[in-house]
Design a protein around this motif. Structure first.
Motif, PDB file in Angstrom:
ATOM      1  N   MET A 277       0.846  -1.171   0.000  1.00  0.00           N
ATOM      2  CA  MET A 277       0.000   0.000   0.000  1.00  0.00           C
ATOM      3  C   MET A 277       0.895   1.239   0.000  1.00  0.00           C
ATOM      4  O   MET A 277       1.891   1.300   0.696  1.00  0.00           O
ATOM      5  N   LYS A 278       0.512   2.217  -0.796  1.00  0.00           N
ATOM      6  CA  LYS A 278       1.281   3.439  -0.921  1.00  0.00           C
ATOM      7  C   LYS A 278       1.095   4.333   0.302  1.00  0.00           C
ATOM      8  O   LYS A 278       0.013   4.421   0.853  1.00  0.00           O
ATOM      9  N   GLU A 279       2.163   5.010   0.716  1.00  0.00           N
ATOM     10  CA  GLU A 279       2.115   5.885   1.891  1.00  0.00           C
ATOM     11  C   GLU A 279       1.412   7.198   1.532  1.00  0.00           C
ATOM     12  O   GLU A 279       1.681   7.801   0.493  1.00  0.00           O
ATOM     13  N   ASN A 280       0.504   7.636   2.396  1.00  0.00           N
ATOM     14  CA  ASN A 280      -0.249   8.872   2.175  1.00  0.00           C
ATOM     15  C   ASN A 280       0.163   9.886   3.232  1.00  0.00           C
ATOM     16  O   ASN A 280      -0.260   9.807   4.383  1.00  0.00           O
ATOM     17  N   LYS A 281       0.986  10.846   2.847  1.00  0.00           N
ATOM     18  CA  LYS A 281       1.523  11.820   3.801  1.00  0.00           C
ATOM     19  C   LYS A 281       0.456  12.795   4.288  1.00  0.00           C
ATOM     20  O   LYS A 281       0.561  13.325   5.382  1.00  0.00           O
ATOM     21  N   PHE A 282      -0.577  13.035   3.488  1.00  0.00           N
ATOM     22  CA  PHE A 282      -1.654  13.927   3.909  1.00  0.00           C
ATOM     23  C   PHE A 282      -2.358  13.385   5.150  1.00  0.00           C
ATOM     24  O   PHE A 282      -2.715  14.142   6.054  1.00  0.00           O
ATOM     25  N   LEU A 283      -2.529  12.072   5.214  1.00  0.00           N
ATOM     26  CA  LEU A 283      -3.181  11.488   6.380  1.00  0.00           C
ATOM     27  C   LEU A 283      -2.333  11.660   7.636  1.00  0.00           C
ATOM     28  O   LEU A 283      -2.864  11.788   8.737  1.00  0.00           O
ATOM     29  N   TYR A 284      -1.021  11.675   7.484  1.00  0.00           N
ATOM     30  CA  TYR A 284      -0.158  11.952   8.638  1.00  0.00           C
ATOM     31  C   TYR A 284      -0.388  13.370   9.149  1.00  0.00           C
ATOM     32  O   TYR A 284      -0.414  13.604  10.360  1.00  0.00           O
ATOM     33  N   LEU A 285      -0.579  14.311   8.242  1.00  0.00           N
ATOM     34  CA  LEU A 285      -0.862  15.693   8.633  1.00  0.00           C
ATOM     35  C   LEU A 285      -2.192  15.778   9.375  1.00  0.00           C
ATOM     36  O   LEU A 285      -2.300  16.427  10.414  1.00  0.00           O
ATOM     37  N   VAL A 286      -3.197  15.108   8.868  1.00  0.00           N
ATOM     38  CA  VAL A 286      -4.512  15.124   9.510  1.00  0.00           C
ATOM     39  C   VAL A 286      -4.437  14.459  10.886  1.00  0.00           C
ATOM     40  O   VAL A 286      -5.036  14.941  11.850  1.00  0.00           O
ATOM     41  N   LYS A 287      -3.681  13.376  11.008  1.00  0.00           N
ATOM     42  CA  LYS A 287      -3.495  12.737  12.311  1.00  0.00           C
ATOM     43  C   LYS A 287      -2.769  13.662  13.281  1.00  0.00           C
ATOM     44  O   LYS A 287      -3.095  13.708  14.467  1.00  0.00           O
ATOM     45  N   PHE A 288      -1.795  14.416  12.776  1.00  0.00           N
ATOM     46  CA  PHE A 288      -1.079  15.366  13.614  1.00  0.00           C
ATOM     47  C   PHE A 288      -2.037  16.428  14.158  1.00  0.00           C
ATOM     48  O   PHE A 288      -1.998  16.755  15.348  1.00  0.00           O
ATOM     49  N   ILE A 289      -2.909  16.933  13.298  1.00  0.00           N
ATOM     50  CA  ILE A 289      -3.891  17.933  13.742  1.00  0.00           C
ATOM     51  C   ILE A 289      -4.811  17.332  14.793  1.00  0.00           C
ATOM     52  O   ILE A 289      -5.111  17.967  15.811  1.00  0.00           O
ATOM     53  N   ALA A 290      -5.255  16.100  14.577  1.00  0.00           N
ATOM     54  CA  ALA A 290      -6.109  15.434  15.564  1.00  0.00           C
ATOM     55  C   ALA A 290      -5.368  15.247  16.883  1.00  0.00           C
ATOM     56  O   ALA A 290      -5.942  15.439  17.959  1.00  0.00           O
ATOM     57  N   CYS A 291      -4.089  14.896  16.817  1.00  0.00           N
ATOM     58  CA  CYS A 291      -3.288  14.749  18.050  1.00  0.00           C
ATOM     59  C   CYS A 291      -3.176  16.075  18.793  1.00  0.00           C
ATOM     60  O   CYS A 291      -3.267  16.120  20.027  1.00  0.00           O
ATOM     61  N   MET A 292      -2.979  17.155  18.058  1.00  0.00           N
ATOM     62  CA  MET A 292      -2.877  18.468  18.694  1.00  0.00           C
ATOM     63  C   MET A 292      -4.210  18.839  19.356  1.00  0.00           C
ATOM     64  O   MET A 292      -4.239  19.421  20.440  1.00  0.00           O
ATOM     65  N   LEU A 293      -5.324  18.478  18.735  1.00  0.00           N
ATOM     66  CA  LEU A 293      -6.632  18.748  19.338  1.00  0.00           C
ATOM     67  C   LEU A 293      -6.835  17.918  20.602  1.00  0.00           C
ATOM     68  O   LEU A 293      -7.489  18.371  21.539  1.00  0.00           O
ATOM     69  N   VAL A 294      -6.287  16.711  20.632  1.00  0.00           N
ATOM     70  CA  VAL A 294      -6.356  15.904  21.860  1.00  0.00           C
ATOM     71  C   VAL A 294      -5.604  16.610  22.985  1.00  0.00           C
ATOM     72  O   VAL A 294      -6.060  16.641  24.135  1.00  0.00           O
ATOM     73  N   ILE A 295      -4.469  17.207  22.668  1.00  0.00           N
ATOM     74  CA  ILE A 295      -3.730  17.971  23.676  1.00  0.00           C
ATOM     75  C   ILE A 295      -4.551  19.154  24.154  1.00  0.00           C
ATOM     76  O   ILE A 295      -4.588  19.467  25.350  1.00  0.00           O
ATOM     77  N   VAL A 296      -5.245  19.824  23.232  1.00  0.00           N
ATOM     78  CA  VAL A 296      -6.082  20.975  23.602  1.00  0.00           C
ATOM     79  C   VAL A 296      -7.210  20.546  24.541  1.00  0.00           C
ATOM     80  O   VAL A 296      -7.615  21.312  25.415  1.00  0.00           O
ATOM     81  N   ILE A 297      -7.712  19.322  24.381  1.00  0.00           N
ATOM     82  CA  ILE A 297      -8.758  18.821  25.282  1.00  0.00           C
ATOM     83  C   ILE A 297      -8.271  18.877  26.724  1.00  0.00           C
ATOM     84  O   ILE A 297      -9.015  19.211  27.644  1.00  0.00           O
ATOM     85  N   HIS A 298      -7.005  18.559  26.928  1.00  0.00           N
ATOM     86  CA  HIS A 298      -6.452  18.488  28.281  1.00  0.00           C
ATOM     87  C   HIS A 298      -5.883  19.812  28.770  1.00  0.00           C
ATOM     88  O   HIS A 298      -5.342  19.881  29.863  1.00  0.00           O
ATOM     89  N   THR A 299      -5.990  20.850  27.965  1.00  0.00           N
ATOM     90  CA  THR A 299      -5.509  22.178  28.343  1.00  0.00           C
ATOM     91  C   THR A 299      -6.721  23.077  28.547  1.00  0.00           C
ATOM     92  O   THR A 299      -7.557  23.185  27.666  1.00  0.00           O
ATOM     93  N   ARG A 300      -6.811  23.706  29.686  1.00  0.00           N
ATOM     94  CA  ARG A 300      -7.956  24.564  29.976  1.00  0.00           C
ATOM     95  C   ARG A 300      -7.611  26.013  29.687  1.00  0.00           C
ATOM     96  O   ARG A 300      -6.646  26.564  30.203  1.00  0.00           O
ATOM     97  N   PHE A 301      -8.422  26.622  28.814  1.00  0.00           N
ATOM     98  CA  PHE A 301      -8.302  28.037  28.525  1.00  0.00           C
ATOM     99  C   PHE A 301      -9.426  28.766  29.243  1.00  0.00           C
ATOM    100  O   PHE A 301     -10.538  28.243  29.352  1.00  0.00           O
ATOM    101  N   PRO A 302      -9.191  29.986  29.707  1.00  0.00           N
ATOM    102  CA  PRO A 302     -10.222  30.704  30.467  1.00  0.00           C
ATOM    103  C   PRO A 302     -11.309  31.306  29.564  1.00  0.00           C
ATOM    104  O   PRO A 302     -11.091  31.547  28.381  1.00  0.00           O
ATOM    105  N   GLY A 303     -12.471  31.517  30.149  1.00  0.00           N
ATOM    106  CA  GLY A 303     -13.559  32.263  29.502  1.00  0.00           C
ATOM    107  C   GLY A 303     -14.271  31.509  28.398  1.00  0.00           C
ATOM    108  O   GLY A 303     -14.227  30.281  28.300  1.00  0.00           O
ATOM    109  N   ASN A 304     -14.955  32.305  27.562  1.00  0.00           N
ATOM    110  CA  ASN A 304     -15.725  31.735  26.453  1.00  0.00           C
ATOM    111  C   ASN A 304     -14.820  31.066  25.418  1.00  0.00           C
ATOM    112  O   ASN A 304     -15.209  30.086  24.792  1.00  0.00           O
ATOM    113  N   PHE A 305     -13.617  31.610  25.252  1.00  0.00           N
ATOM    114  CA  PHE A 305     -12.667  30.994  24.324  1.00  0.00           C
ATOM    115  C   PHE A 305     -12.344  29.568  24.770  1.00  0.00           C
ATOM    116  O   PHE A 305     -12.291  28.649  23.952  1.00  0.00           O
ATOM    117  N   GLY A 306     -12.148  29.387  26.054  1.00  0.00           N
ATOM    118  CA  GLY A 306     -11.864  28.065  26.591  1.00  0.00           C
ATOM    119  C   GLY A 306     -13.010  27.097  26.387  1.00  0.00           C
ATOM    120  O   GLY A 306     -12.803  25.934  26.042  1.00  0.00           O
TER     121      GLY A 306
END
Length: 90
Positions: free
Chosen positions: A1-30
């Protein structure tokens, strides 16, 4: 199967969002970041499961077509679910 680098980018973004889940931001932005970042975990698992969806396909064009259909379907369902969740959390 051919490697798809775009999916690695999308996984990276999803991983960063998982980190954001565990980080609390104040106010409505949070609150908004908390609601938006909830998409990360199911999206990451869906992307990681793509190997099961593409099993047996060797043609790159078939893989792209099949991945695109599943991605659009996933985005529609996830968008609806998380829009409702986002509105409810506000």
């Amino acid at each position: 199967m051919k490697e798809n680098k775009f999916l690695y980018l999308v996984k990276f973004i999803a991983c960063m969002l998982v980190i954001v889940i565990h980080t609390r931001f104040p106010g409505n932005f949070g609150t908004a970041m908390d609601a938006v970042s909830r998409i990360a975990v199911p999206y990451f698992f869906a992307l990681s499961g793509r190997f099961l969806l593409l099993e047996g396909d060797d043609d790159a064009e078939k893989i792209r077509e099949k991945s695109g259909r599943y991605l659009v379907k996933l985005l529609k369902i996830t968008g609806i679910v998380y829009s409702v969740y986002f509105i409810f959390s506000l």
